[in-house]
Design a protein around this motif. Sequence first.
Motif, short mmCIF file in Angstrom:
data_model
loop_
_atom_site.label_atom_id
_atom_site.label_comp_id
_atom_site.label_asym_id
_atom_site.label_seq_id
_atom_site.Cartn_x
_atom_site.Cartn_y
_atom_site.Cartn_z
N ALA A 18 0.83 -1.21 0.00
CA ALA A 18 0.00 0.00 0.00
C ALA A 18 0.86 1.26 0.00
N LEU A 19 1.97 1.23 0.71
CA LEU A 19 2.85 2.39 0.77
C LEU A 19 3.76 2.51 -0.45
N GLY A 21 2.97 2.80 -3.50
CA GLY A 21 2.44 3.77 -4.45
C GLY A 21 2.65 5.21 -4.02
N CYS A 22 3.07 5.44 -2.80
CA CYS A 22 3.25 6.81 -2.32
C CYS A 22 4.47 7.50 -2.91
N GLY A 23 5.43 6.76 -3.41
CA GLY A 23 6.64 7.36 -3.93
C GLY A 23 6.60 7.68 -5.41
#
Length: 72
Positions: A18-19, A21-23
């Motif tokens: 899930a994290l 995609g934050c970058g």
Amino acid sequence: MSRRSLLRALGAGGAGAALAGCGVPAAYVGPEERAGRDSSATERTLHFANWPLYIDTDDDDESKRPTLDAFS
């Protein structure tokens, strides 16, 4: 491997996915590519889109739209 450690590993893997995609950097569109072609000098048509039944209708005639008539 116990059920608790398996669930913990799956939770950590899901949080990592899930994290991930934050970058990703945002897609950039330059100012010259943001606007559509200006055809207002040659084309005198207004295309209007809205939710069905959202614009008011005349009490006597359901096919008349007072708001659109007042706009044009």
